[in-house]
Design a protein around this motif. Sequence first.
Motif, PDB file in Angstrom:
ATOM      1  N   ALA A 115      77.706  63.325  48.862  1.00  0.00           N
ATOM      2  CA  ALA A 115      76.470  63.988  49.304  1.00  0.00           C
ATOM      3  C   ALA A 115      76.607  65.502  49.214  1.00  0.00           C
ATOM      4  O   ALA A 115      75.650  66.188  48.844  1.00  0.00           O
ATOM      5  CB  ALA A 115      76.127  63.562  50.725  1.00  0.00           C
ATOM      6  N   ASP A 116      77.792  66.005  49.536  1.00  0.00           N
ATOM      7  CA  ASP A 116      78.025  67.442  49.435  1.00  0.00           C
ATOM      8  C   ASP A 116      77.879  67.908  47.988  1.00  0.00           C
ATOM      9  O   ASP A 116      77.234  68.921  47.710  1.00  0.00           O
ATOM     10  CB  ASP A 116      79.417  67.787  49.976  1.00  0.00           C
ATOM     11  CG  ASP A 116      79.693  69.282  49.978  1.00  0.00           C
ATOM     12  OD1 ASP A 116      78.838  70.034  50.496  1.00  0.00           O
ATOM     13  OD2 ASP A 116      80.751  69.681  49.451  1.00  0.00           O
ATOM     14  N   LEU A 151      81.456  59.110  51.030  1.00  0.00           N
ATOM     15  CA  LEU A 151      80.016  59.325  50.875  1.00  0.00           C
ATOM     16  C   LEU A 151      79.632  60.750  51.247  1.00  0.00           C
ATOM     17  O   LEU A 151      78.754  61.347  50.614  1.00  0.00           O
ATOM     18  CB  LEU A 151      79.233  58.332  51.735  1.00  0.00           C
ATOM     19  CG  LEU A 151      79.133  56.911  51.209  1.00  0.00           C
ATOM     20  CD1 LEU A 151      78.490  56.002  52.244  1.00  0.00           C
ATOM     21  CD2 LEU A 151      78.360  56.872  49.902  1.00  0.00           C
ATOM     22  N   ALA A 152      80.286  61.306  52.255  1.00  0.00           N
ATOM     23  CA  ALA A 152      80.003  62.693  52.652  1.00  0.00           C
ATOM     24  C   ALA A 152      80.372  63.662  51.531  1.00  0.00           C
ATOM     25  O   ALA A 152      79.648  64.636  51.278  1.00  0.00           O
ATOM     26  CB  ALA A 152      80.752  63.036  53.935  1.00  0.00           C
ATOM     27  N   THR A 203      82.784  56.303  54.646  1.00  0.00           N
ATOM     28  CA  THR A 203      81.772  57.305  54.993  1.00  0.00           C
ATOM     29  C   THR A 203      82.257  58.713  54.652  1.00  0.00           C
ATOM     30  O   THR A 203      81.441  59.586  54.344  1.00  0.00           O
ATOM     31  CB  THR A 203      81.395  57.237  56.488  1.00  0.00           C
ATOM     32  OG1 THR A 203      82.564  57.406  57.278  1.00  0.00           O
ATOM     33  CG2 THR A 203      80.690  55.937  56.819  1.00  0.00           C
ATOM     34  N   GLN A 204      83.574  58.921  54.676  1.00  0.00           N
ATOM     35  CA  GLN A 204      84.121  60.226  54.290  1.00  0.00           C
ATOM     36  C   GLN A 204      83.879  60.486  52.797  1.00  0.00           C
ATOM     37  O   GLN A 204      83.547  61.600  52.394  1.00  0.00           O
ATOM     38  CB  GLN A 204      85.608  60.292  54.618  1.00  0.00           C
ATOM     39  CG  GLN A 204      85.890  60.172  56.099  1.00  0.00           C
ATOM     40  CD  GLN A 204      87.359  59.943  56.400  1.00  0.00           C
ATOM     41  OE1 GLN A 204      88.196  59.877  55.517  1.00  0.00           O
ATOM     42  NE2 GLN A 204      87.675  59.837  57.682  1.00  0.00           N
ATOM     43  N   SER A 215      74.321  56.115  56.149  1.00  0.00           N
ATOM     44  CA  SER A 215      75.611  55.527  56.515  1.00  0.00           C
ATOM     45  C   SER A 215      75.837  55.599  58.024  1.00  0.00           C
ATOM     46  O   SER A 215      76.283  54.633  58.638  1.00  0.00           O
ATOM     47  CB  SER A 215      76.756  56.172  55.748  1.00  0.00           C
ATOM     48  OG  SER A 215      76.919  57.517  56.118  1.00  0.00           O
ATOM     49  N   TRP A 216      75.503  56.740  58.641  1.00  0.00           N
ATOM     50  CA  TRP A 216      75.741  56.898  60.086  1.00  0.00           C
ATOM     51  C   TRP A 216      74.577  56.446  60.948  1.00  0.00           C
ATOM     52  O   TRP A 216      74.750  56.201  62.136  1.00  0.00           O
ATOM     53  CB  TRP A 216      76.117  58.344  60.404  1.00  0.00           C
ATOM     54  CG  TRP A 216      77.502  58.631  59.946  1.00  0.00           C
ATOM     55  CD1 TRP A 216      77.877  59.340  58.843  1.00  0.00           C
ATOM     56  CD2 TRP A 216      78.714  58.167  60.543  1.00  0.00           C
ATOM     57  NE1 TRP A 216      79.238  59.348  58.717  1.00  0.00           N
ATOM     58  CE2 TRP A 216      79.780  58.636  59.754  1.00  0.00           C
ATOM     59  CE3 TRP A 216      79.000  57.394  61.663  1.00  0.00           C
ATOM     60  CZ2 TRP A 216      81.114  58.366  60.057  1.00  0.00           C
ATOM     61  CZ3 TRP A 216      80.334  57.120  61.961  1.00  0.00           C
ATOM     62  CH2 TRP A 216      81.368  57.603  61.160  1.00  0.00           C
ATOM     63  N   TYR A 222      72.393  59.990  46.727  1.00  0.00           N
ATOM     64  CA  TYR A 222      73.595  60.246  47.521  1.00  0.00           C
ATOM     65  C   TYR A 222      73.297  60.908  48.861  1.00  0.00           C
ATOM     66  O   TYR A 222      73.957  60.619  49.862  1.00  0.00           O
ATOM     67  CB  TYR A 222      74.622  61.039  46.720  1.00  0.00           C
ATOM     68  CG  TYR A 222      75.334  60.154  45.750  1.00  0.00           C
ATOM     69  CD1 TYR A 222      76.248  59.215  46.200  1.00  0.00           C
ATOM     70  CD2 TYR A 222      75.059  60.215  44.392  1.00  0.00           C
ATOM     71  CE1 TYR A 222      76.871  58.366  45.315  1.00  0.00           C
ATOM     72  CE2 TYR A 222      75.687  59.365  43.504  1.00  0.00           C
ATOM     73  CZ  TYR A 222      76.596  58.441  43.970  1.00  0.00           C
ATOM     74  OH  TYR A 222      77.213  57.581  43.094  1.00  0.00           O
ATOM     75  N   TYR A 233      72.312  49.600  49.630  1.00  0.00           N
ATOM     76  CA  TYR A 233      73.329  50.496  49.076  1.00  0.00           C
ATOM     77  C   TYR A 233      73.724  50.071  47.668  1.00  0.00           C
ATOM     78  O   TYR A 233      73.936  50.915  46.798  1.00  0.00           O
ATOM     79  CB  TYR A 233      74.566  50.521  49.973  1.00  0.00           C
ATOM     80  CG  TYR A 233      74.582  51.670  50.934  1.00  0.00           C
ATOM     81  CD1 TYR A 233      75.533  52.665  50.829  1.00  0.00           C
ATOM     82  CD2 TYR A 233      73.626  51.765  51.933  1.00  0.00           C
ATOM     83  CE1 TYR A 233      75.547  53.732  51.711  1.00  0.00           C
ATOM     84  CE2 TYR A 233      73.629  52.814  52.813  1.00  0.00           C
ATOM     85  CZ  TYR A 233      74.585  53.800  52.704  1.00  0.00           C
ATOM     86  OH  TYR A 233      74.591  54.855  53.562  1.00  0.00           O
ATOM     87  N   ASP A 278      74.258  59.022  52.353  1.00  0.00           N
ATOM     88  CA  ASP A 278      75.073  59.665  53.369  1.00  0.00           C
ATOM     89  C   ASP A 278      74.366  59.636  54.725  1.00  0.00           C
ATOM     90  O   ASP A 278      74.972  59.308  55.748  1.00  0.00           O
ATOM     91  CB  ASP A 278      75.402  61.101  52.964  1.00  0.00           C
ATOM     92  CG  ASP A 278      76.314  61.790  53.962  1.00  0.00           C
ATOM     93  OD1 ASP A 278      77.355  61.202  54.331  1.00  0.00           O
ATOM     94  OD2 ASP A 278      75.975  62.911  54.379  1.00  0.00           O
TER      95      ASP A 278
END
Length: 183
Positions: free
Chosen positions: A113-114, A109-110, A106-107, A56-57, A49, A29, A53
Motif C-alpha cells: 500500500a505504501d 500489505l502495508a 498485514t505487514q 485488512s485491519w 492495494y 482479496y 490494506d
Amino acid sequence: MSATPLARKAGLTVHVVSSVGWLGAVLMYLGLGLTAVTSDDVALLSAVYLAMDAASWTVLVPLALASLVTGITQSLVSSWGLWRHYWVIVKLALTGIATAVLLLYTQTLAVFADVAGRDALGAAELSLLRGSSVVLHSGGALLLLLITTALAMYKPAGLTRRGQRYRHEAGLARLAQSAGSTT
C-alpha cells in the motif's frame, strides 16, 4: 464448561457468521489480487492495494480473530470439546495458522500500500505490485478455510485419548445412574 442451549446457539451463530464472513473477505482479496496482477491500469493497481490494506485491519483481521475465539469458545461449551475429537483439533490448528499468517501478512500489505500510494510508480514498483504474493496467500487462505468448513460439516470420526476417556467415564456415569434409579 456448559452453557444454556440459547447461549450455545447464539455463540454458534456468531462463529458461523464470522467464519463465513472471513471466507467471503478472502474471496474478495483473491479477486482483488487477480485484478492487481493482470491489470495494466496503474490507478486501478494502486487503488486495489490501498483498499486491501485498509480492509485488512477493518475486515479480515477482526473476522479471523472472531472466528478463532468463537470457535474455541464453542468447543468448550459444546459436547464436542476442545481436545476430544481430532477434527476439532485440526480445525483449531488450521484456523490458528491462517490467523497467524494473516497477522504477519498485514505487514506485507502495508508495504504494498505504501508503494501503491506513491505519486509516480516506476518499473520496479509496478513489477513488485504485479508480482505480489496476494494471490498465493489468498488462495492458500481460501483452501485452509474450505478445509475447516468441510471438517465442521462432516465431523470425521476419531476420538483422541481424552475423548475416549471422557466417553468411557460418561458411559460409566450413565450406568451408575440407571442402576441407582432401578433400586
